[in-house]
Design an enzyme around this catalytic site. Sequence first.
Site, PDB file in Angstrom:
ATOM      1  N   GLY A  10     -14.073   0.413   3.598  1.00 28.66           N
ATOM      2  CA  GLY A  10     -14.442   0.221   2.194  1.00 28.66           C
ATOM      3  C   GLY A  10     -15.934   0.462   2.032  1.00 28.66           C
ATOM      4  O   GLY A  10     -16.602  -0.157   1.199  1.00 28.66           O
ATOM      5  N   GLN A  14     -19.068  -1.125  -3.688  1.00 19.47           N
ATOM      6  CA  GLN A  14     -20.330  -1.795  -4.048  1.00 19.47           C
ATOM      7  C   GLN A  14     -20.926  -2.539  -2.852  1.00 19.47           C
ATOM      8  O   GLN A  14     -22.083  -2.337  -2.490  1.00 19.47           O
ATOM      9  CB  GLN A  14     -20.073  -2.771  -5.206  1.00 19.47           C
ATOM     10  CG  GLN A  14     -21.342  -3.433  -5.732  1.00 19.47           C
ATOM     11  CD  GLN A  14     -21.060  -4.720  -6.504  1.00 19.47           C
ATOM     12  OE1 GLN A  14     -20.026  -5.359  -6.359  1.00 19.47           O
ATOM     13  NE2 GLN A  14     -22.016  -5.104  -7.336  1.00 19.47           N
ATOM     14  N   ASP A  34     -13.544   4.974   4.383  1.00 19.73           N
ATOM     15  CA  ASP A  34     -13.070   4.681   3.024  1.00 19.73           C
ATOM     16  C   ASP A  34     -12.044   5.759   2.687  1.00 19.73           C
ATOM     17  O   ASP A  34     -11.781   6.656   3.502  1.00 19.73           O
ATOM     18  CB  ASP A  34     -14.247   4.716   2.019  1.00 19.73           C
ATOM     19  CG  ASP A  34     -13.984   3.828   0.792  1.00 19.73           C
ATOM     20  OD1 ASP A  34     -12.940   4.008   0.157  1.00 19.73           O
ATOM     21  OD2 ASP A  34     -14.820   2.963   0.498  1.00 19.73           O
ATOM     22  N   ARG A  36     -12.671   7.629   0.061  1.00 20.57           N
ATOM     23  CA  ARG A  36     -13.556   8.674  -0.500  1.00 20.57           C
ATOM     24  C   ARG A  36     -14.929   8.529   0.145  1.00 20.57           C
ATOM     25  O   ARG A  36     -15.347   7.430   0.505  1.00 20.57           O
ATOM     26  CB  ARG A  36     -13.659   8.540  -2.024  1.00 20.57           C
ATOM     27  CG  ARG A  36     -14.310   7.250  -2.433  1.00 20.57           C
ATOM     28  CD  ARG A  36     -14.168   6.933  -3.916  1.00 20.57           C
ATOM     29  NE  ARG A  36     -14.301   5.490  -4.099  1.00 20.57           N
ATOM     30  CZ  ARG A  36     -15.435   4.843  -4.355  1.00 20.57           C
ATOM     31  NH1 ARG A  36     -16.561   5.496  -4.512  1.00 20.57           N
ATOM     32  NH2 ARG A  36     -15.478   3.531  -4.478  1.00 20.57           N
ATOM     33  N   TYR A 142      -5.007 -10.789  -7.138  1.00 24.97           N
ATOM     34  CA  TYR A 142      -6.168 -10.744  -6.238  1.00 24.97           C
ATOM     35  C   TYR A 142      -6.416 -12.130  -5.626  1.00 24.97           C
ATOM     36  O   TYR A 142      -6.577 -12.268  -4.409  1.00 24.97           O
ATOM     37  CB  TYR A 142      -7.375 -10.288  -7.056  1.00 24.97           C
ATOM     38  CG  TYR A 142      -8.711 -10.320  -6.375  1.00 24.97           C
ATOM     39  CD1 TYR A 142      -8.983  -9.516  -5.274  1.00 24.97           C
ATOM     40  CD2 TYR A 142      -9.733 -11.133  -6.864  1.00 24.97           C
ATOM     41  CE1 TYR A 142     -10.244  -9.536  -4.675  1.00 24.97           C
ATOM     42  CE2 TYR A 142     -10.984 -11.152  -6.286  1.00 24.97           C
ATOM     43  CZ  TYR A 142     -11.233 -10.351  -5.184  1.00 24.97           C
ATOM     44  OH  TYR A 142     -12.473 -10.366  -4.599  1.00 24.97           O
ATOM     45  N   LYS A 146      -6.201 -13.293  -1.762  1.00 25.54           N
ATOM     46  CA  LYS A 146      -7.349 -13.869  -1.043  1.00 25.54           C
ATOM     47  C   LYS A 146      -6.984 -15.240  -0.471  1.00 25.54           C
ATOM     48  O   LYS A 146      -7.388 -15.591   0.644  1.00 25.54           O
ATOM     49  CB  LYS A 146      -8.570 -13.977  -1.966  1.00 25.54           C
ATOM     50  CG  LYS A 146      -9.196 -12.633  -2.313  1.00 25.54           C
ATOM     51  CD  LYS A 146      -9.818 -11.966  -1.078  1.00 25.54           C
ATOM     52  CE  LYS A 146     -10.533 -10.679  -1.390  1.00 25.54           C
ATOM     53  NZ  LYS A 146     -10.954  -9.942  -0.180  1.00 25.54           N
TER      54      LYS A 146
END
Length: 317
Positions: A10, A14, A34, A36, A142, A146
């Site tokens: 990842g 960010q 990743d 991309r 999400y 988690k």
Amino acid sequence: MSQGVHFIIGASGQLGTELALSLVSKGEHVVLSDVRRPAHQNLQSLEYVTLDVRDRGAIDAALIAAEASHVYLLAAALSARGEGDPEWAWDLNMRGLLNIMEHASDSQTVKQVFWPSSIAVFGPETPAAAPQCGERKPTTVYGISKNAGEQWCAWYREHRGVDVRSVRFPGLIGHRAVPGGGTTDYAVDIFIEANLTGRYTCYLNEDERLPMLYMDDAVDCIHDLMAAPADRLKVATSYNVHGMDFTPAELGAAIAERVEGFTMDYAPDFRQAIAANWPDSLLDAEARADWGWSPKIGMNELVSIMLEAKKVVLSET
Ligand code: AKB
């Protein structure tokens, strides 16, 4: 630091971008992966592997080839995006984590894993200032992933000896890469719009208080937690870490003090309901006591840093 091979999954996101830049600045050997390629120009020359974290065979091959010693699993579907495609979000978040845990269980080279949890594990029954052991009844896909992931990490640490370390991150605010798909993203978008147009329409209510953390503190948090002696870490799941908390109105007012004519209005959407179920702040005494957690940046410094850095966000991502 560790002098191992730091493998970031990842790495184009960010947090991945910022962590990679920090590790490189410390002279560490970093491998990026990743779906991309990273956009940041300072990461272009690093080793990069295209990798889907749901693919166990590809994970095994990439981590073995890199001789990875430290794995940072940052690929995830965040809260807002996950609600639009629940099955995809669950699969990405859970399959990815289990693939890394299984690999780390069998690996001779992987020494440590970092996996971020989130304030999203908490729910409407958690007190506004969420204690470390506060009630965890998440309301998003999400958050559910988690919450389950925290228990999986505890299980792999206990039963398979995986040295996995984790914190519950609040919203992360930085200027070297933009976030995507989160509920707390407004606190980055607002700076881009303040600089571009001098106005911002917020998708949360003006008084929706949320915990936040400046990116450099988040990255230092990862370094410090990874460097902490294992016998100091008493929390079996993920540590609460708090940086600052504010409402959109408070953030807007702080920006208006520095950007002449800045105006803000509000058009709450489905993300407001997500934010309403999250705590206002996190109580993080355990992180402070066990491994010296101590963030440096509060809201006023954050606003100055983010406004000063506007061109970085726009030109490098
Ligand atoms: C999100 O908004 O989904 C994330 C988070 C709080 O984990 N930034």
